[in-house]
Design a protein around this motif. Sequence first.
Motif, PDB file in Angstrom:
ATOM      1  N   MET A   1       0.838  -1.185   0.000  1.00  0.00           N
ATOM      2  CA  MET A   1       0.000   0.000   0.000  1.00  0.00           C
ATOM      3  C   MET A   1       0.883   1.248   0.000  1.00  0.00           C
ATOM      4  N   THR A   2       0.621   2.115  -0.938  1.00  0.00           N
ATOM      5  CA  THR A   2       1.317   3.399  -0.974  1.00  0.00           C
ATOM      6  C   THR A   2       0.551   4.376  -0.109  1.00  0.00           C
ATOM      7  N   ALA A   3       1.207   4.892   0.908  1.00  0.00           N
ATOM      8  CA  ALA A   3       0.559   5.826   1.822  1.00  0.00           C
ATOM      9  C   ALA A   3       0.920   7.263   1.454  1.00  0.00           C
ATOM     10  N   ARG A   4      -0.031   8.144   1.707  1.00  0.00           N
ATOM     11  CA  ARG A   4       0.180   9.586   1.524  1.00  0.00           C
ATOM     12  C   ARG A   4       0.564  10.162   2.881  1.00  0.00           C
ATOM     13  N   VAL A  14      16.576  17.780   7.390  1.00  0.00           N
ATOM     14  CA  VAL A  14      15.853  16.708   8.091  1.00  0.00           C
ATOM     15  C   VAL A  14      14.607  16.341   7.290  1.00  0.00           C
ATOM     16  N   ALA A  15      13.884  17.347   6.812  1.00  0.00           N
ATOM     17  CA  ALA A  15      12.677  17.103   6.027  1.00  0.00           C
ATOM     18  C   ALA A  15      12.993  16.336   4.747  1.00  0.00           C
ATOM     19  N   MET A  16      14.070  16.716   4.081  1.00  0.00           N
ATOM     20  CA  MET A  16      14.452  16.026   2.842  1.00  0.00           C
ATOM     21  C   MET A  16      14.869  14.587   3.121  1.00  0.00           C
ATOM     22  N   GLU A  17      15.519  14.335   4.244  1.00  0.00           N
ATOM     23  CA  GLU A  17      15.896  12.975   4.616  1.00  0.00           C
ATOM     24  C   GLU A  17      14.639  12.142   4.887  1.00  0.00           C
ATOM     25  N   LEU A  18      13.685  12.707   5.598  1.00  0.00           N
ATOM     26  CA  LEU A  18      12.423  11.996   5.841  1.00  0.00           C
ATOM     27  C   LEU A  18      11.711  11.704   4.524  1.00  0.00           C
ATOM     28  N   ASP A  24      11.750   5.774  -0.404  1.00  0.00           N
ATOM     29  CA  ASP A  24      12.410   4.458  -0.455  1.00  0.00           C
ATOM     30  C   ASP A  24      11.486   3.349   0.015  1.00  0.00           C
ATOM     31  N   LEU A  25      10.564   3.676   0.917  1.00  0.00           N
ATOM     32  CA  LEU A  25       9.589   2.696   1.414  1.00  0.00           C
ATOM     33  C   LEU A  25       8.415   2.521   0.452  1.00  0.00           C
ATOM     34  N   SER A  98      12.288  10.083  19.204  1.00  0.00           N
ATOM     35  CA  SER A  98      13.267  11.098  19.597  1.00  0.00           C
ATOM     36  C   SER A  98      14.295  11.310  18.494  1.00  0.00           C
ATOM     37  N   LYS A  99      14.631  12.588  18.275  1.00  0.00           N
ATOM     38  CA  LYS A  99      15.733  12.943  17.379  1.00  0.00           C
ATOM     39  C   LYS A  99      17.007  12.949  18.196  1.00  0.00           C
ATOM     40  N   PRO A 100      18.141  12.661  17.606  1.00  0.00           N
ATOM     41  CA  PRO A 100      18.280  12.237  16.211  1.00  0.00           C
ATOM     42  C   PRO A 100      17.739  10.825  16.018  1.00  0.00           C
ATOM     43  N   THR A 101      17.288  10.566  14.811  1.00  0.00           N
ATOM     44  CA  THR A 101      16.747   9.253  14.498  1.00  0.00           C
ATOM     45  C   THR A 101      17.417   8.746  13.223  1.00  0.00           C
ATOM     46  N   ASP A 102      17.003   7.581  12.775  1.00  0.00           N
ATOM     47  CA  ASP A 102      17.594   7.013  11.561  1.00  0.00           C
ATOM     48  C   ASP A 102      16.497   6.409  10.687  1.00  0.00           C
ATOM     49  N   ALA A 103      16.893   5.996   9.507  1.00  0.00           N
ATOM     50  CA  ALA A 103      15.928   5.485   8.529  1.00  0.00           C
ATOM     51  C   ALA A 103      15.194   4.251   9.045  1.00  0.00           C
ATOM     52  N   ALA A 104      15.894   3.357   9.711  1.00  0.00           N
ATOM     53  CA  ALA A 104      15.263   2.128  10.204  1.00  0.00           C
ATOM     54  C   ALA A 104      14.180   2.443  11.235  1.00  0.00           C
ATOM     55  N   THR A 105      14.449   3.402  12.104  1.00  0.00           N
ATOM     56  CA  THR A 105      13.476   3.778  13.131  1.00  0.00           C
ATOM     57  C   THR A 105      12.237   4.395  12.498  1.00  0.00           C
TER      58      THR A 105
END
Length: 138
Positions: A1-4, A14-18, A24-25, A98-105
């Motif tokens: 399912m593609t979520a919006r 940070v926004a661009m990384e998110l 990627d998901l 909590s920040k900092p966070t990572d892609a897996a989290t």
Amino acid sequence: MTARILIVEDEIFVAMELEAILEDLGHQPVGIAPDLASAERYYDQPLDLALVDLNLRDGLTGPQIGERLDANGVPVVFITANPRQLGEGIAGTIGVISKPTDAATVAAAVRYVLARRSGEKVSPPAALTLFPRAIAQG
């Protein structure tokens, strides 16, 4: 399912990384809102999830944005360096990372919220602190 998914974050990197993590998901980031006025443009759009920082360009407006999105039926996960500012949580919202966070989290939290929203019984990832009301509904 593609979520919006809406990103509410004033730090552009940070926004661009998110945004990249969500893409990627296989999800569709619908926009980046750095403040309350920008977020208001998305309140009436169909959204599956919102990732919301607390302290934005216009101050501590993340909680207000989270409440409004929740009132419109959008699940909200806060991502902040100041999780204590949320206390027991914002009515209706799911929890906080909590920040900092990572892609897996971020990926684990997104998967959890979307699975839960579709009615699956799933356990929250360790890095997502659920608010008491979210636990009761969960």
